[in-house]
Design an enzyme around this catalytic site. Structure first.
Site, PDB file in Angstrom:
ATOM      1  N   GLY A  10       0.867  -1.195  -0.032  1.00 12.08           N
ATOM      2  CA  GLY A  10      -0.191  -0.021  -0.114  1.00 12.08           C
ATOM      3  C   GLY A  10       0.865   1.250  -0.030  1.00 12.08           C
ATOM      4  O   GLY A  10       2.105   1.191   0.176  1.00 12.08           O
ATOM      5  N   SER A  13       4.068   2.188   2.593  1.00  8.61           N
ATOM      6  CA  SER A  13       4.325   0.746   3.074  1.00  8.61           C
ATOM      7  C   SER A  13       5.940   0.262   3.247  1.00  8.61           C
ATOM      8  O   SER A  13       6.071  -0.501   3.906  1.00  8.61           O
ATOM      9  CB  SER A  13       3.478  -0.288   2.219  1.00  8.61           C
ATOM     10  N   LYS A  15       7.791   0.037   0.394  1.00 11.84           N
ATOM     11  CA  LYS A  15       8.124  -0.887  -0.882  1.00 11.84           C
ATOM     12  C   LYS A  15       9.215  -0.327  -1.823  1.00 11.84           C
ATOM     13  O   LYS A  15      10.065  -1.103  -2.172  1.00 11.84           O
ATOM     14  CB  LYS A  15       6.490  -1.240  -1.513  1.00 11.84           C
ATOM     15  N   HIS A  50      13.408  10.771  -3.474  1.00  4.78           N
ATOM     16  CA  HIS A  50      13.822   9.194  -4.200  1.00  4.78           C
ATOM     17  C   HIS A  50      15.016   9.282  -4.683  1.00  4.78           C
ATOM     18  O   HIS A  50      16.128   8.478  -4.428  1.00  4.78           O
ATOM     19  CB  HIS A  50      12.903   8.725  -5.064  1.00  4.78           C
ATOM     20  N   ARG A  53      17.841   9.789  -1.882  1.00  4.54           N
ATOM     21  CA  ARG A  53      17.987   8.493  -1.077  1.00  4.54           C
ATOM     22  C   ARG A  53      18.881   7.561  -1.819  1.00  4.54           C
ATOM     23  O   ARG A  53      19.731   6.585  -1.250  1.00  4.54           O
ATOM     24  CB  ARG A  53      16.829   7.918  -0.814  1.00  4.54           C
TER      25      ARG A  53
END
EC number: 2.7.1.156
Length: 168
Positions: A10, A13, A15, A50, A53
């Site tokens: 979800g 989550s 992922k 993103h 990271r």
């Protein structure tokens, strides 16, 4: 080496973080195939988070529609991470493309890859039935796409609270 991993879960989550770690376990450097497009400041910030990271171990290949072309172009350059299938699906539907044909072609292309592929997708079937036809069509399409890719995948993981659980 053929290895396809599907990671679902979800919103928020964990992922993507799990998928990044799984991809790097398969080799370095890695290729990040991004399907997101920044249409507003909030999405620009998400993309920047993103990218920051991931760091220098990654090469980013932005491709909102032609995943098969991106896979073909990057095969042999290390493991690839596609993030994410549900954004790709949304892009296809918005562009008026036949998502079923494109999804079948993606699954066929995954079977031919030499370098590993990790795919991220959202699990959208756990909520309420949407109140409009477009949202229902998207939810249904996402469910079908996820099932198709899961059948092709060597392994499937579910992300819950930042933890990856092996499903297949």
């Amino acid at each position: 080496m053929h290895k396809t991993i599907l990671i679902t879960g979800g919103a928020r989550s964990g992922k993507s973080v799990i998928a990044e770690a799984e991809t790097l376990k398969l080799g370095r450097p890695a290729v990040y195939i991004a399907t997101a497009e920044a249409f507003d400041a909030e999405m620009e910030a998400r993309i920047e988070t993103h990218q920051a990271r991931r760091g220098v171990e990654w090469t980013t290949h932005a491709e909102p529609l032609d995943l098969i072309g991106a896979l073909t172009q990057t095969d042999g350059q290390g493991p690839r991470l596609i993030d994410c299938l549900t954004l790709w699906l949304s892009n296809l539907m918005h562009a008026g493309r036949d998502w079923r044909d494109e999804s079948a072609a993606l699954c066929a292309a995954l079977a031919k890859q030499n370098s590993p592929v990790v795919l991220v997708t959202n699990e959208v079937g756990g909520g309420i039935v949407p109140d409009n036809a477009l949202a229902r069509a998207y939810r249904d399409a996402a469910g079908e796409l996820n099932q198709m890719v899961a059948q092709e995948a060597d392994s499937v993981m579910m992300a819950v609270c930042g933890l990856g659980m092996k499903v297949k």
